[in-house]
Write a protein that holds these residues in place. Sequence first.
Motif, PDB file in Angstrom:
ATOM      1  N   ILE A   3       0.815  -1.217   0.000  1.00 16.16           N
ATOM      2  CA  ILE A   3       0.000   0.000   0.000  1.00 16.16           C
ATOM      3  C   ILE A   3       0.850   1.270   0.000  1.00 16.16           C
ATOM      4  O   ILE A   3       0.481   2.268  -0.633  1.00 16.16           O
ATOM      5  N   LEU A   4       2.006   1.258   0.674  1.00 18.85           N
ATOM      6  CA  LEU A   4       2.863   2.440   0.715  1.00 18.85           C
ATOM      7  C   LEU A   4       3.418   2.762  -0.672  1.00 18.85           C
ATOM      8  O   LEU A   4       3.336   3.909  -1.131  1.00 18.85           O
ATOM      9  N   ILE A   5       3.958   1.756  -1.350  1.00 19.22           N
ATOM     10  CA  ILE A   5       4.499   1.976  -2.692  1.00 19.22           C
ATOM     11  C   ILE A   5       3.386   2.419  -3.645  1.00 19.22           C
ATOM     12  O   ILE A   5       3.571   3.338  -4.442  1.00 19.22           O
ATOM     13  N   THR A   6       2.232   1.783  -3.546  1.00 13.15           N
ATOM     14  CA  THR A   6       1.112   2.150  -4.410  1.00 13.15           C
ATOM     15  C   THR A   6       0.704   3.606  -4.186  1.00 13.15           C
ATOM     16  O   THR A   6       0.476   4.350  -5.149  1.00 13.15           O
ATOM     17  N   GLY A   7       0.626   4.026  -2.944  1.00 12.88           N
ATOM     18  CA  GLY A   7       0.275   5.407  -2.643  1.00 12.88           C
ATOM     19  C   GLY A   7       1.284   6.401  -3.200  1.00 12.88           C
ATOM     20  O   GLY A   7       0.913   7.443  -3.765  1.00 12.88           O
ATOM     21  N   ILE A   8       2.562   6.086  -3.058  1.00 13.93           N
ATOM     22  CA  ILE A   8       3.605   6.963  -3.584  1.00 13.93           C
ATOM     23  C   ILE A   8       3.547   7.004  -5.113  1.00 13.93           C
ATOM     24  O   ILE A   8       3.699   8.061  -5.720  1.00 13.93           O
TER      25      ILE A   8
END
Length: 119
Positions: A3-8
């Motif tokens: 989720i962190l990579i996707t958000g970035i």
Amino acid sequence: MNILITGIIVLLSAFFLFAGSIKLLGWQKMIFEKQIEFFHSYGLNRQVMALVGVVELFGAITIWFQSSILGLLGVMALLGTSLGAIYFHLRFDTWKDGIPAVMTLILSGVVVFLGYVIF
């Protein structure tokens, strides 16, 4: 992708789709005029600005392909444009003008680190 990579990636993609499309198409007049003013003050012309726009759009689209070489090329394109923007802003402008480029450099670096080094 977590989720962190996707958000970035969402943030980077949206930012560079916006910035690259303005550099290519000039659809947002006020921002386009400011951008062309920056490029001219650096001794660069409209063609260079369009090329930067193409690289930004390439990166904004291909960053989504994290499981392939295209994803790595996309994030590296964004890293490169961010580094170039930082250089030119620090050389010809004030450090404040380079803040967005510093942020995109950090976020692109996080995608490379988390996406390719840790996972």
